[in-house]
Enzyme design. Structure first.
Site, mmCIF file in Angstrom:
data_model
loop_
_atom_site.group_PDB
_atom_site.id
_atom_site.type_symbol
_atom_site.label_atom_id
_atom_site.label_comp_id
_atom_site.label_asym_id
_atom_site.label_seq_id
_atom_site.Cartn_x
_atom_site.Cartn_y
_atom_site.Cartn_z
ATOM 1 N N GLY A 49 0.833 -1.196 0.000
ATOM 2 C CA GLY A 49 0.000 0.000 0.000
ATOM 3 C C GLY A 49 0.864 1.241 0.000
ATOM 4 C CD GLN A 54 3.564 5.703 2.681
ATOM 5 O OE1 GLN A 54 2.557 5.192 2.209
ATOM 6 N NE2 GLN A 54 4.564 5.009 3.205
ATOM 7 C CB CYS A 95 5.488 2.008 7.264
ATOM 8 S SG CYS A 95 5.010 3.550 6.468
ATOM 9 C CG LEU A 96 6.669 1.040 1.119
ATOM 10 C CD1 LEU A 96 6.072 1.396 -0.236
ATOM 11 C CD2 LEU A 96 7.752 -0.024 0.962
ATOM 12 C CG HIS A 137 -0.261 1.207 7.451
ATOM 13 N ND1 HIS A 137 0.702 0.800 8.353
ATOM 14 C CD2 HIS A 137 0.379 2.036 6.578
ATOM 15 C CE1 HIS A 137 1.856 1.375 8.047
ATOM 16 N NE2 HIS A 137 1.694 2.114 6.963
ATOM 17 C CD GLU A 138 -0.807 2.478 2.947
ATOM 18 O OE1 GLU A 138 -0.349 3.640 2.928
ATOM 19 O OE2 GLU A 138 -0.083 1.473 3.106
ATOM 20 C CG HIS A 141 0.681 6.851 5.549
ATOM 21 N ND1 HIS A 141 1.875 7.323 6.060
ATOM 22 C CD2 HIS A 141 0.845 5.525 5.390
ATOM 23 C CE1 HIS A 141 2.713 6.300 6.194
ATOM 24 N NE2 HIS A 141 2.115 5.195 5.802
HETATM 25 NI NI NI Z 1 2.930 3.299 5.824
#
Ligand code: NI
Length: 179
Positions: A49, A54, A95-96, A137-138, A141
């Site tokens: 995701g 991000q 998480c990226l 999670h997204e 963000h």
């Molecule tokens: Ni993340």
């Protein structure tokens, strides 16, 4: 043909990760190009995701794919959570924007979402399990809420040196950029 967009992932503690994202108002070719580039970045980073903040964009756009199969590509534009339900489950998340860091996060199993397609068509949908977790999670963000805020205190403590390393990396990159 114009060169396609290429996105870099913003790594913690980049300030854009803490800024709430704004509603998308134009459902045009630029939006589709942004979404396509987000999918490319997500796949190249082997993520499941990606949220627009991000990649440095303060817009309410999420892309995700829980399986890697093309038919599981999911785009949520201007998503809002209508309902969280089901038992809370604890599972490890990465998480990226936090490379190399993983921690256990507790979330409800099910989520009902209202969102728009890349063409601006509204829809509502229920998700559960892994997809629900990715969406939650997204969604975080888009409000500037990050993995470090959600993970268990024990995992936060266990990863404290890794968090410090990311802060140091960020500072040294800024110093290089400014020199
Ligand atoms: Ni993340």
């Amino acid at each position: 043909m114009a060169k396609s967009l290429e996105f870099e992932i913003s790594i913690y503690p980049a300030p854009v990760l803490r800024k709430p994202a704004s509603e998308v108002e134009s459902f045009d070719d630029d939006l589709q190009e942004t979404i396509d580039a987000m999918f490319i970045r997500m796949r190249e980073s082997q993520g499941v995701g990606l949220a627009a903040p991000q990649v440095g964009l303060k817009q309410r756009i999420l892309v995700l794919n829980h399986s890697g199969a093309a038919e599981d590509d999911l785009v949520l534009v201007n998503p809002t959570i209508l309902k969280l339900s089901g038992p809370r489950e604890v599972s490890e998340e990465g998480c990226l924007s936090f490379p190399g860091i993983y921690g256990e996060v507790s979330r409800p199993d099910r989520v009902r979402i209202k969102a728009q397609t890349p063409k601006g068509e509204p829809f509502e949908q229920d998700y559960e399990g892994f997809v629900s977790r990715i969406i939650q999670h997204e969604m975080d963000h888009l409000e500037g809420v990050l993995l470090i805020d959600r993970m268990s205190p024990a995992d936060k403590l266990r990863n404290r040196l890794a968090f410090e390393d990311l802060v140091e990396d960020y500072k040294s990159k800024l110093a290089k950029a400014g020199s």
